[in-house]
Design a protein around this motif. Structure first.
Motif, PDB file in Angstrom:
ATOM      1  N   GLN A   1       4.490   0.477  49.027  1.00  0.00           N
ATOM      2  CA  GLN A   1       3.243   0.200  49.713  1.00  0.00           C
ATOM      3  C   GLN A   1       3.187   0.951  51.131  1.00  0.00           C
ATOM      4  O   GLN A   1       2.230   0.829  51.948  1.00  0.00           O
ATOM      5  CB  GLN A   1       2.870  -1.094  49.888  1.00  0.00           C
ATOM      6  CG  GLN A   1       2.700  -1.891  48.435  1.00  0.00           C
ATOM      7  CD  GLN A   1       2.627  -2.902  48.398  1.00  0.00           C
ATOM      8  OE1 GLN A   1       2.638  -3.940  49.727  1.00  0.00           O
ATOM      9  NE2 GLN A   1       2.796  -4.072  47.414  1.00  0.00           N
TER      10      GLN A   1
ATOM     11  N   THR B   1      -5.265  -1.731  50.072  1.00  0.00           N
ATOM     12  CA  THR B   1      -3.747  -2.246  50.430  1.00  0.00           C
ATOM     13  C   THR B   1      -3.565  -3.349  49.515  1.00  0.00           C
ATOM     14  O   THR B   1      -4.187  -3.955  48.958  1.00  0.00           O
ATOM     15  CB  THR B   1      -3.470  -2.445  51.784  1.00  0.00           C
ATOM     16  OG1 THR B   1      -4.617  -3.512  52.271  1.00  0.00           O
ATOM     17  CG2 THR B   1      -3.752  -1.363  52.763  1.00  0.00           C
ATOM     18  N   ALA B   2      -2.221  -3.710  49.524  1.00  0.00           N
ATOM     19  CA  ALA B   2      -2.081  -4.910  48.891  1.00  0.00           C
ATOM     20  C   ALA B   2      -2.396  -6.390  49.170  1.00  0.00           C
ATOM     21  O   ALA B   2      -2.552  -7.382  48.585  1.00  0.00           O
ATOM     22  CB  ALA B   2      -0.466  -5.369  48.772  1.00  0.00           C
ATOM     23  N   TYR B   3      -2.989  -6.350  50.542  1.00  0.00           N
ATOM     24  CA  TYR B   3      -3.715  -7.556  51.171  1.00  0.00           C
ATOM     25  C   TYR B   3      -5.063  -7.588  51.439  1.00  0.00           C
ATOM     26  O   TYR B   3      -5.774  -6.552  51.643  1.00  0.00           O
ATOM     27  CB  TYR B   3      -2.990  -8.076  52.284  1.00  0.00           C
ATOM     28  CG  TYR B   3      -1.670  -8.233  52.370  1.00  0.00           C
ATOM     29  CD1 TYR B   3      -0.938  -9.405  51.635  1.00  0.00           C
ATOM     30  CD2 TYR B   3      -0.527  -7.064  52.365  1.00  0.00           C
ATOM     31  CE1 TYR B   3       0.624  -9.319  51.538  1.00  0.00           C
ATOM     32  CE2 TYR B   3       0.620  -7.015  52.572  1.00  0.00           C
ATOM     33  CZ  TYR B   3       1.277  -8.512  51.865  1.00  0.00           C
ATOM     34  OH  TYR B   3       2.644  -8.599  51.683  1.00  0.00           O
ATOM     35  N   LEU B   4      -5.721  -8.594  51.060  1.00  0.00           N
ATOM     36  CA  LEU B   4      -7.252  -8.625  51.231  1.00  0.00           C
ATOM     37  C   LEU B   4      -7.522  -9.107  52.702  1.00  0.00           C
ATOM     38  O   LEU B   4      -6.947  -9.993  53.231  1.00  0.00           O
ATOM     39  CB  LEU B   4      -7.938  -9.919  50.271  1.00  0.00           C
ATOM     40  CG  LEU B   4      -8.529  -9.130  48.921  1.00  0.00           C
ATOM     41  CD1 LEU B   4      -9.018 -10.469  48.432  1.00  0.00           C
ATOM     42  CD2 LEU B   4      -9.585  -7.988  49.067  1.00  0.00           C
TER      43      LEU B   4
ATOM     44  N   TRP C   1      -6.351 -12.073  43.557  1.00  0.00           N
ATOM     45  CA  TRP C   1      -6.343 -10.731  44.045  1.00  0.00           C
ATOM     46  C   TRP C   1      -4.920 -10.205  43.982  1.00  0.00           C
ATOM     47  O   TRP C   1      -4.699  -8.762  43.594  1.00  0.00           O
ATOM     48  CB  TRP C   1      -6.928 -10.711  45.352  1.00  0.00           C
ATOM     49  CG  TRP C   1      -6.470  -9.297  45.991  1.00  0.00           C
ATOM     50  CD1 TRP C   1      -5.321  -9.068  47.042  1.00  0.00           C
ATOM     51  CD2 TRP C   1      -7.100  -8.060  45.951  1.00  0.00           C
ATOM     52  NE1 TRP C   1      -5.179  -7.794  47.503  1.00  0.00           N
ATOM     53  CE2 TRP C   1      -6.361  -7.023  46.883  1.00  0.00           C
ATOM     54  CE3 TRP C   1      -8.118  -7.613  45.071  1.00  0.00           C
ATOM     55  CZ2 TRP C   1      -6.706  -5.656  46.830  1.00  0.00           C
ATOM     56  CZ3 TRP C   1      -8.454  -6.265  45.264  1.00  0.00           C
ATOM     57  CH2 TRP C   1      -7.648  -5.383  46.114  1.00  0.00           C
ATOM     58  N   HIS C   2      -3.956 -11.109  43.912  1.00  0.00           N
ATOM     59  CA  HIS C   2      -2.426 -10.904  43.896  1.00  0.00           C
ATOM     60  C   HIS C   2      -2.205 -10.015  42.623  1.00  0.00           C
ATOM     61  O   HIS C   2      -1.536  -9.230  42.679  1.00  0.00           O
ATOM     62  CB  HIS C   2      -1.649 -11.675  44.465  1.00  0.00           C
ATOM     63  CG  HIS C   2      -0.191 -11.628  44.281  1.00  0.00           C
ATOM     64  ND1 HIS C   2       0.715 -11.027  45.228  1.00  0.00           N
ATOM     65  CD2 HIS C   2       0.699 -12.111  43.413  1.00  0.00           C
ATOM     66  CE1 HIS C   2       1.764 -10.812  44.663  1.00  0.00           C
ATOM     67  NE2 HIS C   2       2.141 -11.527  43.728  1.00  0.00           N
TER      68      HIS C   2
ATOM     69  N   TYR D   1      -4.384  -6.639  42.033  1.00  0.00           N
ATOM     70  CA  TYR D   1      -3.774  -5.569  42.696  1.00  0.00           C
ATOM     71  C   TYR D   1      -2.331  -5.286  42.200  1.00  0.00           C
ATOM     72  O   TYR D   1      -1.991  -4.248  41.928  1.00  0.00           O
ATOM     73  CB  TYR D   1      -3.411  -5.947  44.156  1.00  0.00           C
ATOM     74  CG  TYR D   1      -2.992  -4.923  44.926  1.00  0.00           C
ATOM     75  CD1 TYR D   1      -3.799  -3.809  45.245  1.00  0.00           C
ATOM     76  CD2 TYR D   1      -1.365  -4.688  45.161  1.00  0.00           C
ATOM     77  CE1 TYR D   1      -3.236  -2.791  46.084  1.00  0.00           C
ATOM     78  CE2 TYR D   1      -0.955  -3.411  45.735  1.00  0.00           C
ATOM     79  CZ  TYR D   1      -1.954  -2.729  46.193  1.00  0.00           C
ATOM     80  OH  TYR D   1      -1.399  -1.648  47.011  1.00  0.00           O
ATOM     81  N   ARG D   2      -1.520  -6.305  41.715  1.00  0.00           N
ATOM     82  CA  ARG D   2      -0.178  -5.912  40.925  1.00  0.00           C
ATOM     83  C   ARG D   2      -0.467  -4.958  39.583  1.00  0.00           C
ATOM     84  O   ARG D   2       0.261  -4.233  39.496  1.00  0.00           O
ATOM     85  CB  ARG D   2       0.386  -7.166  40.731  1.00  0.00           C
ATOM     86  CG  ARG D   2       1.959  -7.096  40.106  1.00  0.00           C
ATOM     87  CD  ARG D   2       2.493  -8.495  39.743  1.00  0.00           C
ATOM     88  NE  ARG D   2       3.876  -8.331  39.146  1.00  0.00           N
ATOM     89  CZ  ARG D   2       4.979  -8.383  40.003  1.00  0.00           C
ATOM     90  NH1 ARG D   2       4.769  -8.478  41.367  1.00  0.00           N
ATOM     91  NH2 ARG D   2       5.947  -8.258  39.550  1.00  0.00           N
TER      92      ARG D   2
ATOM     93  N   LYS E   1      -7.354 -15.141  46.839  1.00  0.00           N
ATOM     94  CA  LYS E   1      -6.059 -14.338  47.102  1.00  0.00           C
ATOM     95  C   LYS E   1      -5.259 -14.328  45.941  1.00  0.00           C
ATOM     96  O   LYS E   1      -4.633 -13.321  45.955  1.00  0.00           O
ATOM     97  CB  LYS E   1      -5.644 -14.998  48.596  1.00  0.00           C
ATOM     98  CG  LYS E   1      -6.402 -14.744  49.642  1.00  0.00           C
ATOM     99  CD  LYS E   1      -5.596 -15.444  50.980  1.00  0.00           C
ATOM    100  CE  LYS E   1      -6.785 -14.919  52.249  1.00  0.00           C
ATOM    101  NZ  LYS E   1      -5.952 -15.570  53.525  1.00  0.00           N
ATOM    102  N   ASP E   2      -4.850 -15.531  45.356  1.00  0.00           N
ATOM    103  CA  ASP E   2      -3.904 -15.573  44.157  1.00  0.00           C
ATOM    104  C   ASP E   2      -4.602 -14.785  43.059  1.00  0.00           C
ATOM    105  O   ASP E   2      -3.780 -13.831  42.571  1.00  0.00           O
ATOM    106  CB  ASP E   2      -4.078 -17.158  43.800  1.00  0.00           C
ATOM    107  CG  ASP E   2      -3.194 -18.040  44.661  1.00  0.00           C
ATOM    108  OD1 ASP E   2      -2.581 -17.742  45.435  1.00  0.00           O
ATOM    109  OD2 ASP E   2      -3.365 -19.137  44.612  1.00  0.00           O
TER     110      ASP E   2
ATOM    111  N   ASN F   1     -10.045 -10.767  55.833  1.00  0.00           N
ATOM    112  CA  ASN F   1     -10.883 -12.029  55.649  1.00  0.00           C
ATOM    113  C   ASN F   1     -12.312 -11.655  55.607  1.00  0.00           C
ATOM    114  O   ASN F   1     -12.629 -12.829  54.933  1.00  0.00           O
ATOM    115  CB  ASN F   1     -10.515 -12.658  57.123  1.00  0.00           C
ATOM    116  CG  ASN F   1      -9.060 -13.387  57.263  1.00  0.00           C
ATOM    117  OD1 ASN F   1      -8.354 -13.640  56.487  1.00  0.00           O
ATOM    118  ND2 ASN F   1      -8.578 -13.462  58.531  1.00  0.00           N
TER     119      ASN F   1
END
Length: 776
Positions: free
Chosen positions: A462, A626-629, A657-658, A661-662, A654-655, A631
């Motif tokens: 990443q 990116t790997a993170y959303l 999305w993880h 995205y994975r 968020k869970d 706010n």
């Protein structure tokens, strides 16, 4: 007529001295001596007859001693039929071996010596054994536990405990004193704290010329009152011990009564009459007859006792003996002389109140010995049929249930299992290096793959450029090698050795393995593994090897490059499959599953599915997300879902999305992996002036090479060191189990084992019973 009988007996003796060999002379001398009974000498006191009898008895004793000494030196150790005396000796040894573990259905004959305290039990036994072997005390209870004395004939007068190799010479006063002291120590040691007597038996063997062969048990004297210093239950304990021995239907009860005290004071006669009401196996002995004759006003009372008219008990025979003048220092020979002198001069015998065969400890010893061997014959004959029937039933059960198996008892089964286990351990040392490395490689990757993907590859992938990727990878690999990787590798090697050991022991079942060994093999395996300590000194060298392997980035040829890509694709596909399964569990069945399998989504799965659809739209718009959303993105997704009537928590967004995205990342990584198949040329040029960068392929090649080198190193340690150490542990465990009877009984169980044990026991007992019967 009596003169003629006596002269005829002497003629037999004279002929025996001149015409027969040593062995036959002994037999005929004994036959002649038995013809010359006490009444002949009392009614015909010719001195020459008496001198001749004494001379013949002495010669008979000397001849016996010479023959026994020759046999002891091995002169007669030829392959011929054993003599009756030898058979007697062997049978007595067998009897004494089985004596301590008889049961109510299978009692062994023995002579049980019972009597009131200080009635002279021990003195009578010493006269029979021809030695002062027991400790003595004035009025104090000295016999505190049963003493089993096995009497047999031998060239030397010696005594020996069953559990000791020391021989006590009964002809030496210092050895006699040491023997008495040892018996007293053993008695006191057997008595538990707070008790006065003990049921624990002390076993003693006494051998000597002319000793009658039998097994006697001297019991603690029966008491009427518990005195100071005794445990409160002493009286009941003595009664219990005496009853346990006397209730044996094959035991000969030698009831000792003190003739110097009033007969009404006796306790033991009532006890004996309860255990043997008909008197079929009781012999009554009246001791201290010299004192009784002196103190009693009416000698007829002694006659009433010996004729069985005074006591409410019956007996096979009645005897009157004198066991000395009461001095502890008297020798056996002096007591014999005193006893013979007393009865020769006693008016009890002269007036016919006592018969000649009822007096002296010598006649008593002969009578008890004859009764003992008669009981042996009868008991063997009575139980022979029952034994045969029992063995037939056991053999029939075995043939019907285990027709193709041998009758192996527990010890034999253990030896067979031991050989099988050792064969399996030897097979373990013959595993090929290729097999070891394949197993180690697979297990090691299963153990570390999650760490490689989650903690090394994904964080590095990443990053923004190849430099940052390689830096991140190098740092994380170094940390991993220093702290975790060597430990994980050794754990994998140890687990692999355990699993292969268990597999070899389990695979043997496919051949001729016996299920009865499963419990034992499992216990041996567990105990061997428990004792095995892995040699961790190799960890430092393994760490260096792994570090050097991971430092190397030089892929030398195209096949290595292709192998790395294949390894990378397999890993990514496996992770993608796992991720898909997680997402499917989160959102529930799709429309096809709902229609075909009649399954519905739960409320939570419905919310997850709506959230997934919203996040997938976001990924389509921003493929390089990116790997993170952020706010604000979480807020936007939540408001869009609320607009469709779905209330959702930010944490759930968020869970979801993880996982999405994975999956998105893994799919892109697989596409990139496919592009890198033609990237070996660019790799050789260090990706200069190229839009294609395959640093992730190099990472997987480094991991793959480290795994191969680690597997090879662990395999060498296994085959060169650990397998041999495990084999040694297995042998030690088997030796320990072999010496532990309780362990074997716990691990080798079942009806088949018990049946084989019963058959083996029947065979052993049939053997000694046949020996007893033939000897008798």
């Amino acid at each position: 007529v009596r003169n003629t009988e006596t002269l005829f007996s002497l003629y037999i003796l004279k002929e025996s001295l001149t015409q027969y060999s040593s062995f036959n002379r002994i037999y005929h001398i004994e036959k002649g001596i038995r013809c010359l009974n006490w009444s002949s000498f009392l009614r015909h006191p010719q001195m020459k007859y008496q001198r001749m009898l004494e001379r013949l008895e002495k010669e008979n004793k000397d001849l016996r001693k010479v023959v026994l000494q020759k046999d002891e030196k091995g002169i007669h150790q030829r392959k011929v039929k054993k003599s009756l005396i030898d058979m007697y000796s062997e049978v007595l040894d067998i009897l004494s071996d089985f004596d301590s573990n008889y049961n109510t259905q299978d009692h062994l004959p023995r002579v049980v010596v019972v009597g009131d305290q200080s009635a002279g039990k021990t003195s009578v036994l010493e006269m029979i054994a021809q030695a002062r072997i027991f400790p003595r005390g004035s009025g104090e209870m000295m016999t505190r536990s049963p003493v089993k004395v096995t009497l047999s004939e031998g060239p030397h007068h010696v005594a020996m405990f069953k559990d000791s190799s020391r021989e006590f010479d009964l002809g030496k006063e210092e050895d006699l004193a040491a023997l008495r002291h040892e018996i007293e120590l053993r008695m006191r040691k057997s008595v538990k704290e707070g008790q006065t007597v003990s049921p624990e038996t002390i076993s003693l063997n006494v051998k000597g010329p002319g000793i009658q062969r039998m097994v006697l048990v001297d019991l603690p004297g029966v008491i009427s009152t518990v005195t100071a210093g005794m445990a409160s239950d002493t009286k009941e304990t003595i009664f219990s011990i005496s009853k346990n021995y006397m209730q044996n239907p094959n035991a000969i009860i030698l009831c000792i009564q003190d003739g110097s005290v009033d007969a009404e004071r006796s306790i033991v006669t009532d006890l004996v009459s309860q255990m043997d009401p008909q008197g079929k196996r009781t012999i009554f002995v009246l001791t201290k007859v010299d004192l009784a004759e002196k103190n009693l006003a009416s000698p007829n009372r002694i006659q009433q006792i010996v004729e069985g008219k005074l006591f409410p008990m019956k007996a096979l025979g009645y005897f009157a003996v004198v066991t000395g003048k009461g001095s502890a220092g008297e020798s056996i020979d002096s007591i014999k002389d005193y006893e013979e002198d007393f009865f020769q001069n006693s008016r009890l015998l002269r007036d016919g109140m006592l018969k000649a065969h009822q007096v002296t400890t010598k006649n008593l010893s002969l009578a008890v010995s004859d009764c003992f061997w008669k009981m042996v014959r009868e008991s063997v004959e009575q139980q022979a049929d029952a034994f045969k029937a029992s063995r037939f039933n056991l053999e029939t059960e075995w043939k019907n249930n285990y027709p193709r198996l041998r009758e192996l008892d527990r010890n034999e089964l253990f030896e067979k299992a031991k050989n099988e286990i050792l064969d399996e351990v030897i097979s373990l040392s013959q595993v090929t290096p290729k097999h070891w490395e394949a197993i180690l490689l697979k297990k090691l990757w299963e153990r570390v793959s999650t760490h490689v993907i989650e903690n090394i590859y994904l964080p590095a992938a990443q990053t923004m450029n190849s430099g940052t990727f390689n830096t991140t990878v190098d740092i994380k690999l170094k940390q991993w090698t220093d702290k975790q990787l060597p430990h994980k590798a050794l754990e994998v090697a140890w687990e692999t050795l355990q699993e292969e050991f268990a597999r070899f022991m389990a695979e043997y079942k496919g051949k001729d393995q016996d299920d009865i060994f499963d419990k034992l093999k499992e216990a041996v395996k567990d105990e061997s593994i428990k004792r095995h300590k892995w040699n961790e000194r190799s960890m430092d060298s393994l760490r260096v090897i792994q570090h050097n392997a991971l430092e190397d980035r030089s892929i030398t040829d195209k096949p290595q490059w292709d192998a790395a890509i294949e390894f990378m694709e397999e890993t990514l596909h496996a992770r993608l499959k796992d991720t898909d399964c997680v997402i499917n569990d989160m959102v529930g069945p799709d429309w096809k599953q709902r229609w075909l399998s009649w399954k519905n989504r739960s409320p939570e799965q419905h919310i997850r599915n709506e959230t997934k659809n919203e996040l997938e739209r976001l990924l389509k718009l921003h493929e390089d997300h990116t790997a993170y959303l952020a706010n604000d993105e979480v807020t936007t997704v939540r408001k869009n879902l609320e607009g469709r009537g779905v209330e959702v928590d930010p944490v759930l967004i968020k869970d979801t999305w993880h996982q999405l995205y994975r999956r998105h990342f893994l799919q892109k990584a697989l596409q990139h992996c496919n592009l890198c198949r033609r990237g070996f040329y660019y790799y050789q040029r260090h990706f200069v002036d190229s839009e294609l960068e395959c640093n992730d392929v190099v990472l997987f090649w480094r991991i793959q090479r480290m795994l191969l080198i680690t597997a090879n190193t662990l395999r060498q340690q296994l085959t060169n060191t650990e397998v041999r150490r495990l084999e040694k542990n297995v042998k030690e465990v088997l030796e320990d189990f072999g010496e532990d009877t309780e362990k074997k009984a716990h691990l080798i169980t079942g009806r088949r084992v018990q049946l084989a044990e019963d058959l083996s026991e029947r065979s052993r007992r049939s053997w000694w019973r046949e020996g007893v019967w033939r000897s008798s």
